[in-house]
Design a protein around this motif. Structure first.
Motif, mmCIF file in Angstrom:
data_model
loop_
_atom_site.group_PDB
_atom_site.id
_atom_site.type_symbol
_atom_site.label_atom_id
_atom_site.label_comp_id
_atom_site.label_asym_id
_atom_site.label_seq_id
_atom_site.Cartn_x
_atom_site.Cartn_y
_atom_site.Cartn_z
ATOM 1 N N LYS A 46 -14.965 -28.957 12.230
ATOM 2 C CA LYS A 46 -14.049 -30.098 12.120
ATOM 3 C C LYS A 46 -13.752 -30.414 10.660
ATOM 4 O O LYS A 46 -12.602 -30.647 10.282
ATOM 5 C CB LYS A 46 -14.669 -31.323 12.794
ATOM 6 C CG LYS A 46 -13.806 -32.577 12.717
ATOM 7 C CD LYS A 46 -14.594 -33.818 13.101
ATOM 8 C CE LYS A 46 -15.587 -34.179 12.005
ATOM 9 N NZ LYS A 46 -16.252 -35.481 12.235
ATOM 10 N N GLY A 47 -14.792 -30.401 9.838
ATOM 11 C CA GLY A 47 -14.608 -30.692 8.420
ATOM 12 C C GLY A 47 -13.722 -29.681 7.735
ATOM 13 O O GLY A 47 -12.884 -30.046 6.891
ATOM 14 N N ARG A 48 -13.850 -28.422 8.084
ATOM 15 C CA ARG A 48 -13.043 -27.378 7.449
ATOM 16 C C ARG A 48 -11.587 -27.455 7.878
ATOM 17 O O ARG A 48 -10.689 -27.182 7.089
ATOM 18 C CB ARG A 48 -13.634 -26.001 7.748
ATOM 19 C CG ARG A 48 -14.997 -25.809 7.103
ATOM 20 C CD ARG A 48 -15.484 -24.384 7.139
ATOM 21 N NE ARG A 48 -16.685 -24.244 6.332
ATOM 22 C CZ ARG A 48 -17.153 -23.095 5.866
ATOM 23 N NH1 ARG A 48 -16.507 -21.977 6.132
ATOM 24 N NH2 ARG A 48 -18.252 -23.066 5.131
ATOM 25 N N VAL A 49 -11.358 -27.828 9.135
ATOM 26 C CA VAL A 49 -9.972 -27.997 9.594
ATOM 27 C C VAL A 49 -9.356 -29.215 8.918
ATOM 28 O O VAL A 49 -8.205 -29.169 8.454
ATOM 29 C CB VAL A 49 -9.930 -28.145 11.131
ATOM 30 C CG1 VAL A 49 -8.514 -28.511 11.591
ATOM 31 C CG2 VAL A 49 -10.377 -26.859 11.806
ATOM 32 N N MET A 141 -21.228 -30.229 1.107
ATOM 33 C CA MET A 141 -21.905 -28.980 1.465
ATOM 34 C C MET A 141 -21.115 -28.209 2.513
ATOM 35 O O MET A 141 -21.061 -26.976 2.500
ATOM 36 C CB MET A 141 -23.307 -29.273 1.990
ATOM 37 C CG MET A 141 -24.309 -29.668 0.927
ATOM 38 S SD MET A 141 -24.789 -28.294 -0.149
ATOM 39 C CE MET A 141 -25.783 -27.307 0.973
ATOM 40 N N GLN A 142 -20.486 -28.928 3.442
ATOM 41 C CA GLN A 142 -19.698 -28.268 4.480
ATOM 42 C C GLN A 142 -18.443 -27.625 3.901
ATOM 43 O O GLN A 142 -17.957 -26.625 4.427
ATOM 44 C CB GLN A 142 -19.313 -29.279 5.563
ATOM 45 C CG GLN A 142 -20.478 -29.684 6.451
ATOM 46 C CD GLN A 142 -20.093 -30.767 7.442
ATOM 47 O OE1 GLN A 142 -19.222 -31.586 7.164
ATOM 48 N NE2 GLN A 142 -20.733 -30.793 8.576
ATOM 49 N N MET A 143 -17.919 -28.217 2.842
ATOM 50 C CA MET A 143 -16.669 -27.725 2.256
ATOM 51 C C MET A 143 -16.876 -26.505 1.366
ATOM 52 O O MET A 143 -15.955 -25.730 1.145
ATOM 53 C CB MET A 143 -15.999 -28.828 1.431
ATOM 54 C CG MET A 143 -15.498 -30.003 2.245
ATOM 55 S SD MET A 143 -14.309 -29.508 3.515
ATOM 56 C CE MET A 143 -15.352 -29.563 4.974
ATOM 57 N N ILE A 144 -18.090 -26.336 0.844
ATOM 58 C CA ILE A 144 -18.347 -25.241 -0.081
ATOM 59 C C ILE A 144 -18.301 -23.905 0.650
ATOM 60 O O ILE A 144 -18.745 -23.788 1.792
ATOM 61 C CB ILE A 144 -19.708 -25.426 -0.795
ATOM 62 C CG1 ILE A 144 -19.836 -24.490 -1.982
ATOM 63 C CG2 ILE A 144 -20.856 -25.193 0.159
ATOM 64 C CD1 ILE A 144 -21.080 -24.750 -2.811
#
Length: 200
Positions: A46-49, A141-144
């Protein structure tokens, strides 16, 4: 006499179980850990989308697994795991503490639903202050991209912390506190109400 009339309106007269901090805290910690393990990959996708890197969830899932492997779905999972164990303990501790402060002369008597709301909201305020930096780091951290920072997890964590900066750990703290106060202010009285309902 006035106190007795008030107690007649308390949920205790209807068979409510008196709050037990360590038992409910332990149960909440275990269930929360299961929630993290089961739900964290969906949170990562979800975070990456939402970051605009992918158009759909399926695309994000497929590309992430192909390029970075399944472990990438749990990138940054340490922060929410600590959140569940540590913050959960804080929540139930302060909720129990505030309950006793609300009616110190009758510490073993359950509260009215309004008082449960106040105690839950007070505990939520403390939780909001503690959880906000954790959520900021989790999102970063999720975005890296694992391929960009190829070192082990704790090195990536230091990289994210350095890039974020200590001052930015408080970004968004006001809505976080409002969210936690509302959530737990509603949670505790609703929980007691439903327990009474299903005990009938």
């Amino acid at each position: 006499m006035q106190r007795q009339e008030r107690n007649d309106a308390d949920p205790a007269k209807k068979g409510e179980v008196v709050f037990s901090g360590w038992k409910e805290g332990a149960a909440g910690t275990i269930s929360g850990f299961g929630k993290v393990v089961a739900g964290y990959p969906f949170d990562t996708i979800k975070g990456r989308v939402q970051s605009g890197r992918f158009n759909t969830s399926m695309e994000a899932l497929r590309v992430t697994i192909r390029n970075e492997g399944v472990p990438a779905l749990y990138q940054g999972v340490i922060a929410p795991t600590v959140n569940v164990c540590f913050v959960g303990g804080i929540l139930f501790y302060f909720n129990g503490y505030l309950r006793k402060q609300i009616q110190p002369e009758y510490p073993n008597k359950p509260l009215t639903y309004w008082e449960m709301f106040l105690a839950g909201a007070g505990a939520g305020l403390v939780v909001g202050v503690v959880v906000n930096p954790i959520e900021v780091l989790k999102l970063r951290m999720q975005m890296i991209n694992k391929m960009e920072v190829k070192d082990v997890a704790h090195t990536r964590f230091r990289h994210v912390l350095r890039e974020t900066g200590w001052k930015n750990l408080g970004v968004g703290i006001t809505p976080t506190i409002i969210r936690e106060m509302g959530t737990f202010g509603i949670f505790f009285p609703c929980n007691e109400f439903l327990k009474l309902h299903f005990q009938r």
